[in-house]
Each structure stands twice: as structure tokens, then as C-alpha cells.
Write a protein that holds these residues in place. Structure first.
Motif, PDB file in Angstrom:
ATOM      1  N   HIS A  62      58.298  17.308  69.948  1.00 19.51           N
ATOM      2  CA  HIS A  62      58.128  16.736  68.456  1.00 19.51           C
ATOM      3  C   HIS A  62      59.440  16.160  68.017  1.00 19.51           C
ATOM      4  O   HIS A  62      59.294  15.024  67.475  1.00 19.51           O
ATOM      5  CB  HIS A  62      57.482  17.775  67.541  1.00 19.51           C
ATOM      6  N   HIS A  63      60.433  16.897  68.165  1.00 21.23           N
ATOM      7  CA  HIS A  63      61.969  16.411  67.762  1.00 21.23           C
ATOM      8  C   HIS A  63      62.291  15.131  68.335  1.00 21.23           C
ATOM      9  O   HIS A  63      62.972  14.261  67.623  1.00 21.23           O
ATOM     10  CB  HIS A  63      62.878  17.638  68.017  1.00 21.23           C
ATOM     11  N   LEU A  64      61.853  15.003  69.731  1.00 19.46           N
ATOM     12  CA  LEU A  64      62.367  13.984  70.463  1.00 19.46           C
ATOM     13  C   LEU A  64      61.397  12.714  70.359  1.00 19.46           C
ATOM     14  O   LEU A  64      61.562  11.572  70.787  1.00 19.46           O
ATOM     15  CB  LEU A  64      62.468  14.493  71.997  1.00 19.46           C
ATOM     16  N   GLY A  65      60.286  12.834  69.749  1.00 22.70           N
ATOM     17  CA  GLY A  65      59.338  12.051  69.394  1.00 22.70           C
ATOM     18  C   GLY A  65      58.372  11.488  70.731  1.00 22.70           C
ATOM     19  O   GLY A  65      57.869  10.504  70.821  1.00 22.70           O
ATOM     20  N   ILE A  66      58.195  12.521  71.459  1.00 20.41           N
ATOM     21  CA  ILE A  66      57.410  12.247  72.930  1.00 20.41           C
ATOM     22  C   ILE A  66      56.231  13.229  72.819  1.00 20.41           C
ATOM     23  O   ILE A  66      55.673  13.431  74.028  1.00 20.41           O
ATOM     24  CB  ILE A  66      58.318  12.551  74.055  1.00 20.41           C
ATOM     25  N   ALA A  67      55.861  13.970  71.933  1.00 19.86           N
ATOM     26  CA  ALA A  67      54.952  14.859  71.902  1.00 19.86           C
ATOM     27  C   ALA A  67      53.546  14.174  71.719  1.00 19.86           C
ATOM     28  O   ALA A  67      53.002  14.369  70.626  1.00 19.86           O
ATOM     29  CB  ALA A  67      55.094  16.050  70.685  1.00 19.86           C
ATOM     30  N   VAL A  68      53.120  13.580  72.995  1.00 18.69           N
ATOM     31  CA  VAL A  68      51.961  12.490  72.667  1.00 18.69           C
ATOM     32  C   VAL A  68      50.811  13.267  73.750  1.00 18.69           C
ATOM     33  O   VAL A  68      49.696  12.472  73.986  1.00 18.69           O
ATOM     34  CB  VAL A  68      52.078  11.226  73.078  1.00 18.69           C
ATOM     35  N   GLU A  69      50.963  14.301  74.397  1.00 23.14           N
ATOM     36  CA  GLU A  69      50.012  14.937  75.299  1.00 23.14           C
ATOM     37  C   GLU A  69      48.701  15.273  74.841  1.00 23.14           C
ATOM     38  O   GLU A  69      47.867  15.188  75.362  1.00 23.14           O
ATOM     39  CB  GLU A  69      50.892  16.349  75.936  1.00 23.14           C
ATOM     40  N   LYS A  70      48.763  15.775  73.569  1.00 25.28           N
ATOM     41  CA  LYS A  70      47.413  16.244  72.977  1.00 25.28           C
ATOM     42  C   LYS A  70      46.502  14.827  72.978  1.00 25.28           C
ATOM     43  O   LYS A  70      45.190  14.923  73.118  1.00 25.28           O
ATOM     44  CB  LYS A  70      47.563  16.856  71.683  1.00 25.28           C
ATOM     45  N   SER A  71      47.029  13.888  72.070  1.00 24.64           N
ATOM     46  CA  SER A  71      46.449  12.652  72.081  1.00 24.64           C
ATOM     47  C   SER A  71      45.933  12.077  73.393  1.00 24.64           C
ATOM     48  O   SER A  71      44.674  11.672  73.780  1.00 24.64           O
ATOM     49  CB  SER A  71      47.194  11.372  71.365  1.00 24.64           C
ATOM     50  N   ILE A  72      46.516  11.876  74.415  1.00 24.44           N
ATOM     51  CA  ILE A  72      46.270  11.730  75.817  1.00 24.44           C
ATOM     52  C   ILE A  72      45.124  12.620  76.242  1.00 24.44           C
ATOM     53  O   ILE A  72      44.126  12.093  76.788  1.00 24.44           O
ATOM     54  CB  ILE A  72      47.531  11.410  76.578  1.00 24.44           C
ATOM     55  N   ASN A  73      45.320  13.832  75.978  1.00 22.58           N
ATOM     56  CA  ASN A  73      44.319  14.638  76.598  1.00 22.58           C
ATOM     57  C   ASN A  73      42.914  14.661  75.881  1.00 22.58           C
ATOM     58  O   ASN A  73      41.936  14.581  76.663  1.00 22.58           O
ATOM     59  CB  ASN A  73      45.106  16.220  76.354  1.00 22.58           C
TER      60      ASN A  73
END
Length: 318
Positions: free
Chosen positions: A99-110
Motif C-alpha cells: 500500500h505504501h508503494l502503491g502496488i497493492a492491487v492484488e485484491k482488485s485483480i483477484n
């Protein structure tokens, strides 16, 4: 006074009998040192030969090595204590870092991919099977078509896997699908896909917190790089490079790994290839395609010469 006595004469005669003809005091020790030095040079020459001119791999040895290595890998990976509390805490830290790096998109893809049943089911089978099938297929291909490079390429893969085992033991990590309160979808469990060690009945015999690093990425990238460097066909190079990208999409869509797990797998592979480079003095893909047919004359070890022996010089060379 100056004349030798009978005792002195007898002692001198005994010493001459013990001492080999033509030898001088200390010569035996010097011969031993020379033989030891020659043996050491011979061993160094042999190691240098094996590094620069790998021999043709032996099928029975490679099959045995792969079988034993995979057995050890499975035993160690699954024998690691399932430290759920630590694994959950580490997963929350990784999720927070992303989240801090702005790459926490796994949930949306999942969630997006899970809405297409046919697609996510195919990814579940991809995750459960191709990981092993393609890796073994690439090993066999290199063994048959590039035997001179096989040992170095195989060494990179084995070192990568060994480092991963250390990660599983010292850094237990819950995959996204098991992260409490994160609301990821366990796609294997929801769609009842068979063959996966990650969910279902097989989950009871597999360590569920061995997510960091991702060997799906480590192995698939090893396959892709190996194919891209060694094949002569452009379309195979493209497929080789696409394979790790497809694997990354699958591990994220099925909620089996975070992006950071993939980065860990890439780092392990980098160490694996670097270790192979140090061992063989060249990058694995720069070694000759075929093993050297015979031992180079310049690298033949100089075996110790028998004591008292003389080197034979060909007639006419004196």
C-alpha cells in the motif's frame, strides 16, 4: 685418535646400506614435498577442467539427483512449522508495504478474474500443474540439446530453490487468500479445483505459509530466461519471455502470492545464476553448447613422477 674405530665404521656401513643409491640427506623429504605439490596441481587442474569444460551429464545421475532433490525440497518445505501468528503478522506487513508503494492491487485483480469462472478455473489448473511440467521439460531440453551448459543451468535452479527453503523457514508468510480480514477469494476452494496443494484436502499435508519467495516466479523465470537465451527460434523466445509474465498474473489472480513474493523469487534466481557464474567462471549460457570431447592438453594434470625416475625425452629432441 683420528682413526675411525670399528664401531664408527660399522655405523657408517649401515647408514650406506639404508640410504638408496644416489640419494643425499633430505632427498626423501624433498621428493615427498614435490609429489604432494604435483598432486595438488593435478587436483587444481582437474577442477579447472571441469569448470571450463563441463562433461556430458549422465542421465541416471541427473534423474537420481532431481528425484532426491525434489524429495528433500518437499520434506523441508512441508516440515516447516506452520507459525500462523508470525505468518499473519508478516503478511500484514507485506500488504502494508505494498500500500505504501502503491502496488497493492492484488485484491482488485483477484475479484475481477474470479468473476469469470472459465478463466479462473483455467488459472487454478495452470497454477497446480505447469509449475512442474514446464520446469522438467526445460531441464530435459537443455540436457538433450545443450549438454555443455546443462550443469551450470541446473546449478542455478538448484541454488535458487535452496535459498527459497531458507525463506520458507525463517520468514513464514500467509498468502493473500489466507490473510485474515483482507477479503481475498480462495479460488481453488470456491471453484473446487482438483490437484492443488494450496487448498482443499491437500492443504492438511502442505505448509500453507511458504509463500515468500514465490518459486512459481523463480522457476518460471528460470525457464523463460533459459529458453530465450538458448533457442534459435524467435517465436519460442517470445513464449519463453511471456511464460513468467503469465505466471505472475496467475499467482496474483488466484490470491496465492503478493507481488513482493514475486520480487523475492526474482532475487533468489539472481543469486542462483550468480553462484553458477562463480562456479563455472562464465555465465551458464556462454558455455559451449556441447561438452569438450576430450581433456585439453593444457589442462591435463601432471601426475607425481616415481622417485628416482627420469623423464623420457623423445629421440632427436635432445
Amino acid at each position: 685418535m683420528g682413526e675411525p674405530t670399528e664401531i664408527h665404521a660399522a655405523g657408517a656401513t649401515g647408514a650406506e646400506a639404508v640410504r638408496p643409491a644416489g640419494s643425499v640427506a633430505g632427498q626423501n623429504g624433498s621428493d615427498g614435498i614435490r609429489e604432494t605439490t604435483a598432486t595438488r596441481h593435478a587436483l587444481r587442474a582437474r577442477l579447472s577442467e571441469l569448470r571450463h569444460f563441463p562433461r556430458r551429464p549422465r542421465l541416471w545421475f541427473e534423474l537420481l539427483l532431481i528425484g532426491v532433490s525434489y524429495w528433500v525440497y518437499s520434506r523441508i518445505r512441508n516440515a516447516v512449522p506452520e507459525q500462523e501468528a508470525s505468518a499473519q503478522q508478516n503478511a500484514r506487513q507485506v500488504w502494508s508495504l505494498e500500500h505504501h508503494l502503491g502496488i497493492a492491487v492484488e485484491k482488485s485483480i483477484n475479484h475481477t478474474v474470479n468473476s469469470a469462472t472459465w478463466l479462473i478455473t483455467g488459472m487454478n489448473y495452470y497454477y497446480a500443474t505447469l509449475h512442474f511440467i514446464i520446469t522438467i521439460a526445460v531441464l530435459v531440453w537443455v540436457f538433450r540439446r545443450h549438454p555443455g551448459r546443462y550443469s551450470a543451468v541446473r546449478t542455478a535452479l538448484f541454488v535458487t530453490t535452496g535459498i527459497a527453503l531458507l525463506g520458507y523457514y525463517f520468514y513464514p508468510l500467509a498468502p493473500p487468500r489466507l490473510l485474515a480480514g483482507a477479503n481475498f477469494v480462495d479460488t481453488v476452494k470456491v471453484h473446487h479445483t482438483w490437484g492443488s496443494m494450496a487448498s482443499g484436502d491437500m492443504a492438511h499435508v502442505s505448509n500453507q505459509y511458504a509463500a515468500m519467495p514465490s518459486m512459481h516466479i523463480g522457476w518460471s523465470l528460470w525457464c523463460g530466461v533459459t529458453i530465450a537465451f538458448l533457442t534459435r527460434h524467435r517465436w519460442l523466445r517470445v513464449l519463453g519471455l511471456l511464460y513468467p509474465l503469465a505466471t505472475l498474473t496467475v499467482i496474483v489472480s488466484t490470491a496465492n502470492h503478493f507481488f513482493m513474493d514475486a520480487i523475492g523469487g526474482i532475487a533468489c534466481l539472481a543469486v542462483g545464476f550468480a553462484s553458477s557464474r562463480l562456479l563455472y567462471h562464465r555465465w551458464a549460457f556462454h558455455l559451449p553448447q556441447l561438452p569438450h570431447p576430450h581433456r585439453p592438453a593444457s589442462l591435463r594434470p601432471l601426475l607425481p613422477r616415481p622417485a628416482g625416475g627420469e623423464s623420457k625425452v623423445p629421440a632427436g629432441s635432445r
